[in-house]
Design an enzyme around this catalytic site. Structure first.
Site, PDB file in Angstrom:
ATOM      1  N   GLY A   1      60.117  29.608 -23.402  1.00 25.65           N
ATOM      2  CA  GLY A   1      60.246  30.972 -22.881  1.00 25.65           C
ATOM      3  C   GLY A   1      60.868  31.119 -21.510  1.00 25.65           C
ATOM      4  O   GLY A   1      61.531  32.108 -21.221  1.00 25.65           O
TER       5      GLY A   1
ATOM      6  N   GLU B   1      57.157  30.077 -15.153  1.00 24.88           N
ATOM      7  CA  GLU B   1      56.711  30.590 -16.452  1.00 24.88           C
ATOM      8  C   GLU B   1      57.407  31.912 -16.760  1.00 24.88           C
ATOM      9  O   GLU B   1      57.666  32.703 -15.859  1.00 24.88           O
ATOM     10  CB  GLU B   1      55.198  30.857 -16.400  1.00 24.88           C
ATOM     11  N   ASP B   2      57.655  32.149 -18.022  1.00 26.72           N
ATOM     12  CA  ASP B   2      58.169  33.458 -18.433  1.00 26.72           C
ATOM     13  C   ASP B   2      57.078  34.515 -18.302  1.00 26.72           C
ATOM     14  O   ASP B   2      57.293  35.599 -17.787  1.00 26.72           O
ATOM     15  CB  ASP B   2      58.709  33.421 -19.876  1.00 26.72           C
TER      16      ASP B   2
ATOM     17  N   ASP C   1      49.676  35.039 -19.760  1.00 26.43           N
ATOM     18  CA  ASP C   1      48.907  35.958 -20.608  1.00 26.43           C
ATOM     19  C   ASP C   1      47.426  35.588 -20.428  1.00 26.43           C
ATOM     20  O   ASP C   1      46.811  35.961 -19.432  1.00 26.43           O
ATOM     21  CB  ASP C   1      49.444  35.765 -22.030  1.00 26.43           C
TER      22      ASP C   1
ATOM     23  N   LYS D   1      50.196  39.501 -17.350  1.00 21.04           N
ATOM     24  CA  LYS D   1      49.333  40.496 -18.001  1.00 21.04           C
ATOM     25  C   LYS D   1      47.935  40.403 -17.383  1.00 21.04           C
ATOM     26  O   LYS D   1      47.098  39.619 -17.847  1.00 21.04           O
ATOM     27  CB  LYS D   1      49.224  40.192 -19.506  1.00 21.04           C
TER      28      LYS D   1
ATOM     29  N   PHE E   1      52.494  43.213 -26.602  1.00 24.63           N
ATOM     30  CA  PHE E   1      53.368  42.112 -27.009  1.00 24.63           C
ATOM     31  C   PHE E   1      54.818  42.491 -26.738  1.00 24.63           C
ATOM     32  O   PHE E   1      55.306  43.528 -27.186  1.00 24.63           O
ATOM     33  CB  PHE E   1      53.172  41.783 -28.493  1.00 24.63           C
TER      34      PHE E   1
ATOM     35  N   ASP F   1      59.909  35.419 -27.273  1.00 21.87           N
ATOM     36  CA  ASP F   1      60.254  35.557 -28.687  1.00 21.87           C
ATOM     37  C   ASP F   1      59.119  36.116 -29.536  1.00 21.87           C
ATOM     38  O   ASP F   1      57.946  36.072 -29.153  1.00 21.87           O
ATOM     39  CB  ASP F   1      60.604  34.178 -29.255  1.00 21.87           C
TER      40      ASP F   1
HETATM   41  P1  IMP Z   1      48.892  32.054 -22.336  1.00 24.90           P
HETATM   42  O1  IMP Z   1      48.697  30.580 -22.592  1.00 24.90           O
HETATM   43  O2  IMP Z   1      47.977  32.898 -23.163  1.00 24.90           O
HETATM   44  O3  IMP Z   1      48.870  32.443 -20.869  1.00 24.90           O
HETATM   45  O4  IMP Z   1      50.315  32.442 -22.908  1.00 24.90           O
HETATM   46  C1  IMP Z   1      51.432  31.892 -22.406  1.00 24.90           C
HETATM   47  C2  IMP Z   1      52.548  31.755 -23.402  1.00 24.90           C
HETATM   48  O5  IMP Z   1      52.380  32.574 -24.579  1.00 24.90           O
HETATM   49  C3  IMP Z   1      53.792  32.262 -22.740  1.00 24.90           C
HETATM   50  O6  IMP Z   1      54.431  31.233 -22.038  1.00 24.90           O
HETATM   51  C4  IMP Z   1      54.588  32.772 -23.912  1.00 24.90           C
HETATM   52  O7  IMP Z   1      55.330  31.725 -24.475  1.00 24.90           O
HETATM   53  C5  IMP Z   1      53.561  33.251 -24.896  1.00 24.90           C
HETATM   54  N1  IMP Z   1      53.357  34.724 -24.748  1.00 24.90           N
HETATM   55  C6  IMP Z   1      52.345  35.353 -24.099  1.00 24.90           C
HETATM   56  N2  IMP Z   1      52.482  36.690 -24.164  1.00 24.90           N
HETATM   57  C7  IMP Z   1      53.614  36.913 -24.884  1.00 24.90           C
HETATM   58  C8  IMP Z   1      54.305  38.127 -25.292  1.00 24.90           C
HETATM   59  O8  IMP Z   1      53.924  39.273 -25.008  1.00 24.90           O
HETATM   60  N3  IMP Z   1      55.451  37.941 -26.009  1.00 24.90           N
HETATM   61  C9  IMP Z   1      55.936  36.707 -26.348  1.00 24.90           C
HETATM   62  N4  IMP Z   1      55.337  35.558 -25.979  1.00 24.90           N
HETATM   63  C10 IMP Z   1      54.171  35.663 -25.251  1.00 24.90           C
HETATM   64 MG    MG Z   2      56.198  30.233 -22.694  1.00 25.50          MG
END
Ligand code: IMP
Ligand code: MG
Length: 176
Positions: free
Chosen positions: A46, A100-101, A104, A132, A153, A160
């Protein structure tokens, strides 16, 4: 409106807003890491677009490395973070900036924290394009944030839905 696989998405964050967010983060990184030869550690897939743009704006010496982690299936997290490509560079004693992109739940970040601690990296910070706050459940402070967004989302600008949408130059959110 656009369609990716079975879902519809509507425009949410413009190219100009993304550009402003990146410039803000890049300015902060230039201030914080000037003369420190940081290692920018991008999290694939991402973060490739954000990493490219933010690194282009960094003035001075820096190094670039990537890890590849994955946790999402479709539009939700599985809660299990898999390391798909690990570290291939010594980071001990370096100033590391994780790129990081989006942050979440913070599960991915927690896994990166674990990897970096095993490496003996004492000091590292996180720079993320999107954040977020309503979904984030961890204590680790995220120092550099581009844009805070609601718990929706999104796709585009590297993000993606099941492989599609990473090439979009603006960000779309899932149509409700
Ligand atoms: P986390 O581990 O829950 O913090 O999520 C991190 C990863 O989940 C990010 O690096 C993204 O690749 C993916 N992700 C989280 N939210 C979204 C979203 O809204 N759209 C697409 N990918 C997401
Ligand atoms: Mg990612």
């Amino acid at each position: 409106m656009i369609q990716l696989h079975d879902l519809q998405f509507e425009p949410f964050i413009s190219e100009a807003e993304i550009e402003n967010a990146i410039t803000k983060v890049a300015d902060q990184l230039n201030e914080e890491y000037h003369g420190k030869n940081p290692v920018f550690l991008g999290v694939l897939n991402g973060a490739f677009m954000f990493a490219s743009e933010v690194i282009k704006r960094f003035k001075g010496d820096c190094e670039v490395s990537f890890v590849k982690l994955g946790s999402y299936e479709g539009t939700s997290t599985t809660g299990v973070v898999k390391t798909l490509v690990g570290l291939n560079q010594q980071l001990k004693g370096r100033n590391v900036v994780i790129l990081e992109d989006i942050v979440d739940t913070g599960n991915t970040l927690e896994e990166i924290n674990r990897i970096l601690e095993l490496e003996g990296v004492e000091e590292y910070q996180v720079a993320t394009l999107f954040f977020k706050p309503e979904a984030y459940k961890k204590a680790f402070e995220i120092k550099f944030k581009g844009l805070e967004i609601p718990n929706k989302f999104i796709v585009g600008y590297g993000l993606d839905y099941d492989g599609l949408g990473r090439n979009l130059t603006q960000v779309y959110k899932r149509k409700e």
